[in-house]
Design an enzyme around this catalytic site. Structure first.
Site, short mmCIF file in Angstrom:
data_model
loop_
_atom_site.label_atom_id
_atom_site.label_comp_id
_atom_site.label_asym_id
_atom_site.label_seq_id
_atom_site.Cartn_x
_atom_site.Cartn_y
_atom_site.Cartn_z
N ASP A 1 0.76 -1.25 0.00
CA ASP A 1 0.00 0.00 0.00
C ASP A 1 0.80 1.32 0.00
O ASP A 1 0.62 2.14 -0.86
CB ASP A 1 -0.96 0.00 1.19
CG ASP A 1 -1.78 -1.27 1.28
OD1 ASP A 1 -1.59 -2.17 0.42
OD2 ASP A 1 -2.62 -1.37 2.18
N GLU B 1 1.99 -8.94 11.64
CA GLU B 1 1.72 -8.61 10.24
C GLU B 1 3.05 -8.29 9.55
O GLU B 1 3.30 -8.70 8.43
CB GLU B 1 0.77 -7.41 10.21
CG GLU B 1 0.23 -7.07 8.84
CD GLU B 1 -0.68 -5.85 8.89
OE1 GLU B 1 -0.86 -5.25 9.97
OE2 GLU B 1 -1.21 -5.47 7.82
C1 9YW Z 1 -5.28 -2.25 4.73
C2 9YW Z 1 -4.58 -7.88 4.48
C3 9YW Z 1 -4.04 -6.71 3.70
C4 9YW Z 1 -2.94 -7.12 2.69
C5 9YW Z 1 -2.25 -5.91 2.09
C6 9YW Z 1 -1.79 -5.01 3.20
C7 9YW Z 1 -2.95 -4.60 4.11
C8 9YW Z 1 -5.18 -3.53 3.99
O1 9YW Z 1 -3.53 -5.77 4.65
O2 9YW Z 1 -3.89 -3.82 3.40
O3 9YW Z 1 -6.40 -1.87 5.12
O4 9YW Z 1 -4.26 -1.59 4.96
O5 9YW Z 1 -1.10 -3.89 2.70
O6 9YW Z 1 -1.20 -6.33 1.26
O7 9YW Z 1 -3.50 -7.92 1.70
O8 9YW Z 1 -3.54 -8.55 5.13
#
Ligand code: 9YW
Length: 447
Positions: free
Chosen positions: A182, A420
């Site tokens: 992100d 995470e």
């Molecule tokens: C958020 C779930 C997700 C991942 C992404 C990560 C994060 C969602 O979490 O995004 O709301 O920030 O960046 O890669 O799929 O683990």
């Protein structure tokens, strides 16, 4: 036992704890990405989770992918979030406004963008795990592979049709969230062009309330831009071509491109084992070839580091992130360039940095001005990404690197918190604890 003030679990104990996380986060048909922060199904998380589940119960593992594929859009896109009934996440389905999109699935509410296409890799891993356990498990996995083949082909076809950029050959993304990384500094320059105006409907973030320290999450200014892009996608009615025409953010993503190449080749191999039609297998191999060529062409002529491409400005983006090593995932580089990339990866700017707790690459080089050891995709180590590189190394015959990544990845996660992401110097778990995909890859490393 404790090392310093860090608890370290033995492998059997660590595996048992990882299995417990997956069970605790299981709603029955899907495992949420994390218990509190992410109470829904995320696309690339579900793929990693499914291969972890395969070590516990192969039927449950294929169910995970079945749940995800049942939310596939009619045009072939696999959405990045499949929402559960829980509304404790922002942006939820109302904010995405996908209910009016004609291509949306009718049995699920989803977001309107996608994530890295790692699903065929997960299917490969499930089949291989099942074949090692029993003939019955192998049968379940292979039957599911036949069932899932059309969905996976349509998904890869959607990417090939709508996202392979003429400008640079790379697979494009229309939102930083599609990269899975992100707030990576990779996107800092393209996000400058995303300027929310007064029409951005007000909103309240929930993510920052659910982590110990909100400074481990993206900033409010970044969230405004994320939400503004959703506004643009919504106005384009989530029509795949209109989205690409109108998004203020349009970037060729070299990591997604390399994953697409690797996954397309992997899917073609699965198809060959299942006696799928030769033309379908050839089509997958041709997409893989195009993506591999694009990843190779992105490499900086001197450093060999792979680059993203900002389609709107027509410029290559030279950010020192882990994505710069993406061609190692899919191959296609001349031997010399490949060796240079490996030397850089092993060197003091990356895995060989003397201060790291575990010798695996952080998301951004500690030598980079953008590096922040506690901030999300701007420095911490992410076990899933380490798993992906390690698995690819194994496929390509680089056993020493593959087992090194596995051992060091386990070392990083051996405190048993299944963070995470991790602070690379101290190994402190950050973001959400009991994150499902972290538990899944640790389980896979240990089994
Ligand atoms: C958020 C779930 C997700 C991942 C992404 C990560 C994060 C969602 O979490 O995004 O709301 O920030 O960046 O890669 O799929 O683990």
């Amino acid at each position: 036992t404790a090392a310093g003030n860090r608890t370290v679990h033995r492998p059997a104990n660590l595996a048992a704890r990882a299995a417990m996380v997956l069970r605790d986060n299981d709603t029955g048909t899907l495992v949420t990405a994390s218990p509190r922060l992410y109470p829904h199904m995320w696309s690339w998380d579900a793929a990693f989770i499914s291969m972890g589940l395969a070590h516990l119960d192969v039927s449950r593992a294929v169910q995970e992918l079945r749940t995800l594929f049942s939310a596939q859009w009619h045009d072939g896109m696999i959405p990045h979030i499949v929402f559960t009934g829980d509304d404790d996440y922002f942006p939820g389905p109302d904010r995405w406004g996908t209910d009016d999109a004609p291509q949306r699935p009718h049995n699920a509410r989803t977001s309107g963008i996608c994530q890295p296409p790692v699903h065929a890799i997960a299917l490969r891993r499930i089949i291989d795990t099942a074949r090692r356990t029993s003939e019955a498990d192998a049968g379940i996995a292979e039957d599911f592979a036949r069932e899932a083949w059309p969905a996976l082909r349509r998904w890869h076809g959607w990417i090939a049709r709508h996202r392979m950029s003429e400008a640079c050959g790379l697979v494009t993304i229309v939102h930083g969230w599609e990269s899975g990384m992100d707030n990576s500094p990779r996107w800092d320059a393209p996000y400058l062009a995303v300027q929310p105006d007064a029409d951005l409907p007000p909103y309240v973030r929930l993510d920052t309330l659910k982590v110990d320290d909100p400074r481990q999450r993206p900033s409010d200014d970044e969230y405004d831009r994320y939400l503004w892009l959703i506004e643009q996608l919504r106005r384009a009615g989530y029509h795949p071509d209109k989205v690409v025409e109108t998004s203020a953010f349009l970037v060729g993503d070299v990591f997604v491109t390399a994953v697409f190449a690797l996954a397309s080749e992997t899917l073609a191999d699965i198809g060959a084992e299942l006696d799928a039609p030769a033309s379908e297998i050839a089509e997958l191999r041709s997409w893989a070839g195009r993506a591999r060529d694009a990843a190779r062409r992105s490499c900086h002529p001197e450093t060999g580091m792979a680059r993203d491409f900002d389609v709107h400005t027509g410029t290559w983006l030279d950010t020192e992130s882990l994505a710069a090593f993406s061609p190692l995932l899919c191959g296609g580089l001349p031997t010399e360039t490949e060796q240079r990339l490996f030397d850089t990866l092993d060197g003091p700017g990356w895995s060989g940095h003397p201060g790291l707790l575990a010798a695996v690459p952080p998301s951004v080089s500690p030598h980079s001005g953008d590096f922040d050891p506690r901030l999300y995709w701007r420095g911490p180590q992410w076990p899933v990404v380490i798993w992906l590189f390690g698995w690819a190394f194994e496929q390509r015959g680089w056993q020493r690197h593959a087992s090194e990544f596995r051992a060091q990845g386990v070392h990083l996660a051996s405190d048993g918190s299944f963070g995470e992401y991790y602070e690379p110097f101290t190994g402190e778990p950050l973001g959400s604890p009991n994150q499902s995909w972290t538990a899944a890859v640790v389980l896979d490393w240990l089994c």
